[in-house]
Design a protein around this motif. Structure first.
Motif, PDB file in Angstrom:
ATOM      1  N   THR A  19       0.850  -1.206   0.000  1.00  0.00           N
ATOM      2  CA  THR A  19       0.000   0.000   0.000  1.00  0.00           C
ATOM      3  C   THR A  19       0.880   1.249   0.000  1.00  0.00           C
ATOM      4  O   THR A  19       0.637   2.194  -0.758  1.00  0.00           O
ATOM      5  CB  THR A  19      -0.944  -0.001   1.219  1.00  0.00           C
ATOM      6  N   TRP A  20       1.924   1.246   0.820  1.00  0.00           N
ATOM      7  CA  TRP A  20       2.846   2.402   0.830  1.00  0.00           C
ATOM      8  C   TRP A  20       3.439   2.600  -0.567  1.00  0.00           C
ATOM      9  O   TRP A  20       3.488   3.728  -1.070  1.00  0.00           O
ATOM     10  CB  TRP A  20       3.997   2.169   1.820  1.00  0.00           C
ATOM     11  N   ALA A  21       3.895   1.490  -1.167  1.00  0.00           N
ATOM     12  CA  ALA A  21       4.554   1.592  -2.486  1.00  0.00           C
ATOM     13  C   ALA A  21       3.565   2.096  -3.532  1.00  0.00           C
ATOM     14  O   ALA A  21       3.914   2.911  -4.396  1.00  0.00           O
ATOM     15  CB  ALA A  21       5.123   0.235  -2.894  1.00  0.00           C
ATOM     16  N   PHE A  22       2.327   1.620  -3.424  1.00  0.00           N
ATOM     17  CA  PHE A  22       1.308   2.056  -4.388  1.00  0.00           C
ATOM     18  C   PHE A  22       1.072   3.568  -4.257  1.00  0.00           C
ATOM     19  O   PHE A  22       1.035   4.298  -5.245  1.00  0.00           O
ATOM     20  CB  PHE A  22      -0.005   1.293  -4.162  1.00  0.00           C
ATOM     21  N   ILE A  23       0.933   4.044  -3.023  1.00  0.00           N
ATOM     22  CA  ILE A  23       0.678   5.469  -2.793  1.00  0.00           C
ATOM     23  C   ILE A  23       1.861   6.311  -3.299  1.00  0.00           C
ATOM     24  O   ILE A  23       1.673   7.354  -3.920  1.00  0.00           O
ATOM     25  CB  ILE A  23       0.382   5.721  -1.295  1.00  0.00           C
ATOM     26  N   ASP A  24       3.074   5.824  -3.073  1.00  0.00           N
ATOM     27  CA  ASP A  24       4.261   6.567  -3.540  1.00  0.00           C
ATOM     28  C   ASP A  24       4.247   6.765  -5.052  1.00  0.00           C
ATOM     29  O   ASP A  24       4.684   7.794  -5.543  1.00  0.00           O
ATOM     30  CB  ASP A  24       5.542   5.779  -3.187  1.00  0.00           C
ATOM     31  N   ALA A  25       3.761   5.763  -5.769  1.00  0.00           N
ATOM     32  CA  ALA A  25       3.963   5.745  -7.229  1.00  0.00           C
ATOM     33  C   ALA A  25       2.721   6.088  -8.042  1.00  0.00           C
ATOM     34  O   ALA A  25       2.773   6.017  -9.281  1.00  0.00           O
ATOM     35  CB  ALA A  25       4.470   4.357  -7.640  1.00  0.00           C
ATOM     36  N   HIS A  26       1.616   6.425  -7.391  1.00  0.00           N
ATOM     37  CA  HIS A  26       0.369   6.651  -8.145  1.00  0.00           C
ATOM     38  C   HIS A  26      -0.362   7.917  -7.715  1.00  0.00           C
ATOM     39  O   HIS A  26      -0.312   8.301  -6.550  1.00  0.00           O
ATOM     40  CB  HIS A  26      -0.603   5.479  -7.966  1.00  0.00           C
ATOM     41  N   SER A  27      -1.069   8.486  -8.679  1.00  0.00           N
ATOM     42  CA  SER A  27      -2.035   9.567  -8.410  1.00  0.00           C
ATOM     43  C   SER A  27      -3.213   9.341  -9.344  1.00  0.00           C
ATOM     44  O   SER A  27      -3.116   8.560 -10.280  1.00  0.00           O
ATOM     45  CB  SER A  27      -1.444  10.936  -8.744  1.00  0.00           C
ATOM     46  N   TYR A  28      -4.293  10.074  -9.086  1.00  0.00           N
ATOM     47  CA  TYR A  28      -5.387   9.960 -10.048  1.00  0.00           C
ATOM     48  C   TYR A  28      -5.474  11.238 -10.868  1.00  0.00           C
ATOM     49  O   TYR A  28      -5.056  12.315 -10.440  1.00  0.00           O
ATOM     50  CB  TYR A  28      -6.709   9.623  -9.358  1.00  0.00           C
ATOM     51  N   LEU A  29      -6.001  11.066 -12.074  1.00  0.00           N
ATOM     52  CA  LEU A  29      -6.102  12.169 -13.022  1.00  0.00           C
ATOM     53  C   LEU A  29      -7.508  12.768 -12.939  1.00  0.00           C
ATOM     54  O   LEU A  29      -8.507  12.044 -13.050  1.00  0.00           O
ATOM     55  CB  LEU A  29      -5.827  11.609 -14.427  1.00  0.00           C
ATOM     56  N   ALA A  30      -7.582  14.079 -12.758  1.00  0.00           N
ATOM     57  CA  ALA A  30      -8.890  14.739 -12.583  1.00  0.00           C
ATOM     58  C   ALA A  30      -9.654  14.830 -13.907  1.00  0.00           C
ATOM     59  O   ALA A  30      -9.055  14.891 -14.980  1.00  0.00           O
ATOM     60  CB  ALA A  30      -8.670  16.145 -12.040  1.00  0.00           C
ATOM     61  N   GLY A  31     -10.953  14.799 -13.816  1.00  0.00           N
ATOM     62  CA  GLY A  31     -11.792  15.146 -14.978  1.00  0.00           C
ATOM     63  C   GLY A  31     -11.987  14.057 -16.018  1.00  0.00           C
ATOM     64  O   GLY A  31     -12.453  14.341 -17.131  1.00  0.00           O
ATOM     65  N   VAL A  32     -11.687  12.780 -15.657  1.00  0.00           N
ATOM     66  CA  VAL A  32     -11.845  11.703 -16.641  1.00  0.00           C
ATOM     67  C   VAL A  32     -13.284  11.184 -16.576  1.00  0.00           C
ATOM     68  O   VAL A  32     -13.554  10.049 -16.161  1.00  0.00           O
ATOM     69  CB  VAL A  32     -10.795  10.584 -16.408  1.00  0.00           C
ATOM     70  N   TYR A  33     -14.200  12.049 -16.897  1.00  0.00           N
ATOM     71  CA  TYR A  33     -15.634  11.718 -16.876  1.00  0.00           C
ATOM     72  C   TYR A  33     -16.361  12.777 -17.680  1.00  0.00           C
ATOM     73  O   TYR A  33     -15.834  13.869 -17.931  1.00  0.00           O
ATOM     74  CB  TYR A  33     -16.142  11.691 -15.425  1.00  0.00           C
ATOM     75  N   PRO A  34     -17.617  12.434 -18.103  1.00  0.00           N
ATOM     76  CA  PRO A  34     -18.414  13.465 -18.762  1.00  0.00           C
ATOM     77  C   PRO A  34     -18.860  14.509 -17.727  1.00  0.00           C
ATOM     78  O   PRO A  34     -18.848  14.203 -16.530  1.00  0.00           O
ATOM     79  CB  PRO A  34     -19.618  12.682 -19.302  1.00  0.00           C
ATOM     80  N   PRO A  35     -19.203  15.724 -18.034  1.00  0.00           N
ATOM     81  CA  PRO A  35     -19.412  16.204 -19.387  1.00  0.00           C
ATOM     82  C   PRO A  35     -18.124  16.539 -20.148  1.00  0.00           C
ATOM     83  O   PRO A  35     -18.198  17.100 -21.236  1.00  0.00           O
ATOM     84  CB  PRO A  35     -20.252  17.465 -19.164  1.00  0.00           C
ATOM     85  N   ASN A  36     -16.939  16.212 -19.565  1.00  0.00           N
ATOM     86  CA  ASN A  36     -15.712  16.429 -20.333  1.00  0.00           C
ATOM     87  C   ASN A  36     -15.737  15.520 -21.547  1.00  0.00           C
ATOM     88  O   ASN A  36     -16.428  14.495 -21.551  1.00  0.00           O
ATOM     89  CB  ASN A  36     -14.496  16.164 -19.435  1.00  0.00           C
ATOM     90  N   GLU A  37     -14.974  15.911 -22.550  1.00  0.00           N
ATOM     91  CA  GLU A  37     -15.027  15.160 -23.804  1.00  0.00           C
ATOM     92  C   GLU A  37     -13.653  14.649 -24.186  1.00  0.00           C
ATOM     93  O   GLU A  37     -12.660  14.982 -23.546  1.00  0.00           O
ATOM     94  CB  GLU A  37     -15.621  16.062 -24.889  1.00  0.00           C
ATOM     95  N   MET A  38     -13.619  13.850 -25.268  1.00  0.00           N
ATOM     96  CA  MET A  38     -12.373  13.243 -25.701  1.00  0.00           C
ATOM     97  C   MET A  38     -11.299  14.302 -25.992  1.00  0.00           C
ATOM     98  O   MET A  38     -10.110  14.063 -25.789  1.00  0.00           O
ATOM     99  CB  MET A  38     -12.653  12.379 -26.941  1.00  0.00           C
ATOM    100  N   GLY A  39     -11.734  15.488 -26.421  1.00  0.00           N
ATOM    101  CA  GLY A  39     -10.777  16.562 -26.700  1.00  0.00           C
ATOM    102  C   GLY A  39      -9.919  16.876 -25.476  1.00  0.00           C
ATOM    103  O   GLY A  39      -8.715  17.126 -25.596  1.00  0.00           O
TER     104      GLY A  39
END
Ligand SMILES: Cc1ncc(COP(=O)(O)O)c(C=O)c1O
Length: 426
Positions: free
Chosen positions: A381-401
């Protein structure tokens, strides 16, 4: 000449104000909520929207029963109580979750016990569950985190072998499937949150699913003060058990019902964005999208990005690399978020064993006194937290652009990784 990094005075790839917030709202949502005012039902266990949502959610998940609640935490607490977990009983859950999963166990004076994660799927590692089972263990509480289904077959098998109940925390996983079955349908009880950020949003709110008639009956009673309320029957005003007020109001039920009509469509968009990003990130040194096991169709509550300094020949600890890259990405308009900063059992509430006081639940009459929390027991879990983040806005109403701009941002930062690291040193 290569474009200058935004963190270095260049122009951001994603223009400010391009990322729209969740959930997408439409006129049908507004009409549904406003109609509650004229309905003569602002609340109630048997209010029409509560009952309709319960029917539709059970149908959607594939269970016999569903209950509406006022939060995911309430749903988990109701589940813990309904399956008969009590003071001193132990419940095994994931070290990587939001701490409310474990709080719901503590709220019933039971004892959370944590297992580390499978680093590829970031869900509880089934191979680490059995070693945590003691004579006090009553349940396993897997968490389908970030919309990724847990590996349910081995978990259900362990539960069968040891006579344990399985409660699924599906608070982040509305519509995610495991081998074709919706999460929240395979467990003895499934628990969902409908707070603002969730795939199925009600602003706040929760849902509870089960196939077990006794569990739903008991949970229903606990949801309203421990009383039994029957439709069209005079209220007895007699509590049969210690309950709470975990009912939602009809505005929330109306809003969720309206959002539910677009859940599959919205999840399909999340999956489309995730597939595109994962394919593109595979060719950009320094970054990777999430691994998806064959058994899973995640619903991407969060799109998780892995940081890989070794791919760029950068000899820095991954956490340092991630923090430097996140700053450069943020300047480009690519927002990254750190969701948890430590394993849940490393938090002070567990380190100091703060419960109801006077040692409860750990050394209360029924606690074994033996459960302690050592942060070093969760290296994955520590290693996962060190190496990962989440990307904001990967959902609608945002678009492929927007996803395409994000990819440009990742590419730009990757191509200038040396300069990013230099800038991070001040
Ligand atoms: C994994 C997980 N479990 C439980 C909860 C609690 O849900 P709620 O905030 O609706 O009480 C959340 C909410 O953020 C969550 O992400």
């Amino acid at each position: 000449m290569a474009p200058k990094l935004a963190i270095d005075g260049g122009t951001p790839v994603v223009a400010p104000g391009s990322v729209r917030s969740w959930p997408p709202l439409n006129q049908a949502d507004r009409d549904a909520v406003l109609a509650v005012f004229d309905s003569d039902h602002l609340h109630g266990t048997h209010a029409p929207r509560a009952l309709e949502l319960e029917t539709k959610w059970a149908e959607y998940i594939g269970t016999k029963y569903a209950l509406v609640t006022n939060s995911g935490t309430a749903s988990i607490h109701m589940a813990v109580a309904a399956v008969g977990i009590g003071p001193g009983d132990e419940v095994i859950t994931s070290a990587f979750t939001y701490w409310s999963t474990a709080a719901a166990v503590l709220h019933h004076n039971a004892i959370p016990v944590f297992a580390d994660i499978d680093p590829k799927t970031f869900t509880i590692d089934p191979a680490l569950i059995e070693e945590r089972i003691t004579e006090h263990t009553k349940a396993i509480l897997p968490v389908h985190i970030h919309g990724m289904p847990c590996d349910m077959d081995p978990i259900l098998e362990i539960a069968r072998k040891h006579g344990l109940v399985v409660i699924g925390d599906a608070c982040q996983a509305h519509g995610a499937t495991y081998k074709g079955a919706k999460v929240g349908s395979m467990e003895d009880v499934g628990c969902f949150s409908c707070n603002r950020s969730k795939n199925l949003s009600g602003g706040e709110g929760g849902l509870f699913t089960t196939n077990n008639a006794d569990y739903v009956k008991y949970a229903d009673m606990l949801r309203q003060f421990g009383e039994v309320l029957m439709p069209n029957t005079k209220r007895e005003y007699n509590a049969y058990a210690l309950g709470w007020m975990y009912r939602p109001h009809e505005f929330v039920n109306a809003f969720i019902l309206s959002q539910l009509t677009r859940l599959d469509e919205n999840n399909a968009k999340r999956r489309e964005f995730a597939a595109y990003l994962t394919k593109e990130l595979a060719d950009i040194p320094g970054f990777a999208g999430p691994y998806t096991p064959d058994y899973a169709d995640p619903c991407y509550f969060s799109y998780v990005v892995e940081f890989k300094p070794e791919e760029l020949g950068i000899d820095a600890p991954v956490r340092e690399f991630r923090v430097a890259m996140e700053a450069a990405l943020a300047a480009e308009g690519v927002g990254m978020g750190q969701w948890q900063s430590m394993p849940v059992p490393a938090q002070d509430v567990f380190k100091d064993r703060v419960g109801y006081g006077k040692g409860c639940p750990w050394t209360c009459p029924f606690g074994s006194g033996e459960v302690r929390y050592d942060a070093s027991e969760y290296p994955k879990t520590w290693a996962f937290i060190d190496a990962h983040s989440y990307l904001a806005g990967v959902y609608p109403p945002n678009e492929m652009g927007l996803m395409e701009r994000y990819v440009e941002g990742f590419r730009k930062v990757s191509e200038n990784a040396g300069r990013v690291m230099e800038l991070s040193k001040g």
